[in-house]
Design an enzyme around this catalytic site. Structure first.
Site, PDB file in Angstrom:
ATOM      1  N   ASP A   1      12.843  30.610 -24.701  1.00 41.64           N
ATOM      2  CA  ASP A   1      13.360  31.895 -24.209  1.00 41.64           C
ATOM      3  C   ASP A   1      13.168  31.933 -22.697  1.00 41.64           C
ATOM      4  O   ASP A   1      12.044  31.829 -22.208  1.00 41.64           O
ATOM      5  CB  ASP A   1      12.608  33.043 -24.885  1.00 41.64           C
TER       6      ASP A   1
ATOM      7  N   ASP B   1      14.048  34.248 -19.368  1.00 42.27           N
ATOM      8  CA  ASP B   1      14.472  35.594 -19.001  1.00 42.27           C
ATOM      9  C   ASP B   1      14.511  35.724 -17.480  1.00 42.27           C
ATOM     10  O   ASP B   1      13.584  35.298 -16.787  1.00 42.27           O
ATOM     11  CB  ASP B   1      13.489  36.615 -19.582  1.00 42.27           C
TER      12      ASP B   1
ATOM     13  N   GLU C   1      12.967  34.473 -42.922  1.00 42.63           N
ATOM     14  CA  GLU C   1      12.875  35.877 -42.520  1.00 42.63           C
ATOM     15  C   GLU C   1      14.003  36.224 -41.555  1.00 42.63           C
ATOM     16  O   GLU C   1      14.232  35.537 -40.561  1.00 42.63           O
ATOM     17  CB  GLU C   1      11.545  36.187 -41.841  1.00 42.63           C
TER      18      GLU C   1
END
Length: 435
Positions: A127, A129, A64
């Site tokens: 991830d 941040d 995807e």
């Protein structure tokens, strides 16, 4: 001027709006993205990465890839049979953002027509941040980020890279700047890509040292007398940066409000109160931290630890890790079908490229030097000035820009990964022969 032949890419007012500096103007995004996707985006390397040597051949077609278009139009469950189809669609759509998802049991674009549509594989991803560091950084907050608070990211890269390689044996780690305020890690080993969701969750929990919500003061608890190798290694990394970040740049003990945040990490109330009284007599954060460190070491060396009160042998390590250890969004890591921003797409607000970088050079990586779209175009113009058409076309466009080093970093990563892909292809061939 080098784009004059591409009439579809140019508006009459384009070059009058083009800034003379490398600063990014978001209003230019519709003009610059077509140039970037037609001339600069590294399609060959990108496809080489996501196809993993075409083992199996359905690996890339079942992947995807989602697009976010202008005006936040979101297109999920897209898939492409090969590099050519992907390239044509990216150049046609000019997405403001590209996200990469899992490899599914069927082609994602056919998901409405099949009865069983499940994610089978995907990279193990992380991830990190900067907004998750707001409770410890003082220089910036929210989406703002500077070179001082970027050092939290440097530590995160070093700690995670070491843990993933040494504790789990992974070799193929692709580190990418998110384009604005964080970093992503793609663990691309075949064994990592095939992990179940339960295994991903267990791995994420292992690496999640900081635990607790906003209302919890102390978020690192080391209850064992023996320091786990992960914590020992991470603390050694944090020590190298601790005084520079905590005492100088972030100045975390500059005021009663600030130093009480650190003193609240000390479980012993009497020690905490004694230290609070001595803080005012110190002239700066460095002296205050040395006072805290000295008094805690005295108690530890004297053996006056009260485990019931939480006064344990590794209290200083707990404090250092709480202030500097990577703050992970483990839900991203746990989810097998979680989407993550693609390398080499463009952050629509900063205009910066989501470049790959070498974790061994994390100390020298400067997010403010990552090229913007307008900078890339300007660099190509400067490179091509005065050259013939033959000379201009002889060099790939990205090699004319400051994105060259990032694509080279990706090439090195792909060369190492190719060895594993070749081995998997050989094993697959042998299995067919045996059958």
């Amino acid at each position: 001027y080098i784009w004059a032949a591409d009439t579809k890419l140019c508006r009459s007012d384009f070059w009058t709006k083009m800034p003379s500096s490398t600063a990014f103007d978001p209003s230019l995004l519709p003009d610059l993205l077509p140039i970037y996707y037609k001339r600069i985006f590294p399609y060959n390397q990108y496809y080489k990465w996501l196809s993993y040597g075409n083992v199996p051949k359905t690996y890339f077609p079942h992947r995807e890839i989602s697009f976010t278009l202008e005006d936040d139009i979101y297109l999920r469950y897209q898939s492409f049979k090969d590099q050519e189809e992907m390239t044509k669609e990216i150049q046609r759509r000019c997405p403001h953002k590209i996200d990469i998802g899992a490899v599914y049991s069927f082609r994602p674009k056919d998901h409405r027509t099949v009865s069983v549509f499940t994610p089978l594989e995907r990279e193990l991803v992380f991830d990190i941040d900067m907004t998750d560091y707001d409770e410890v950084r003082t220089c910036c907050s929210g989406a703002d980020i500077c070179t001082m608070c970027w050092k939290f990211m440097t530590i995160a890269v070093k700690v995670l890279d070491a843990a993933l390689r040494q504790d789990f044996g992974y070799k193929h780690l692709l580190w990418v700047y998110s384009g604005r305020r964080g970093v992503h890690c793609w663990v691309c080993d075949a064994s990592a890509r095939s992990l179940s969701q339960a295994a991903r969750s267990a791995l994420a929990e292992y690496l999640q040292v900081i635990r607790g919500g906003d209302n919890q003061a102390k978020k690192v608890e080391i209850k064992s007398n023996t320091l786990h190798p992960l914590l020992k290694r991470s603390d050694d990394i944090c020590k190298k940066y601790f005084e520079e970040i905590v005492c100088e740049e972030q100045d975390m003990l500059s005021s009663p409000e600030q130093w009480n945040k650190i003193l609240n990490l000390i479980p012993d109330q009497s020690l905490r109160e004694a230290l609070e009284k001595s803080m005012a007599s110190c002239s700066n954060s460095f002296q205050r931290w040395k006072t805290i460190e000295t008094e805690i070491k005295k108690i530890i060396q004297a053996g006056k630890l009260d485990y019931k009160k939480g006064m344990r042998a590794h209290l200083l390590t707990e404090i250092r890790l709480q202030l500097l250890y990577p703050r992970l969004d483990i839900n991203v890591t746990k989810g097998l079908n979680h989407l993550l921003k693609s390398p080499f797409c463009i952050h629509p607000k900063t205009g910066r490229v989501c470049v790959a970088f070498d974790p061994n050079n994390a100390d020298s990586f400067n997010h403010l030097e990552v090229p913007t779209l307008s900078q890339l175009v300007e660099e190509i113009n400067q490179y091509d000035a005065g050259k013939s058409e033959e000379e201009r076309s002889a060099v790939p466009e990205y090699k004319k820009t400051s994105m060259k080093s990032s694509v080279l970093c990706l090439d090195v990563f792909l060369n190492d990964l190719a060895k594993e892909n070749a081995q998997r292809r050989l094993e697959q061939t042998d299995q067919k022969k045996d059958f």
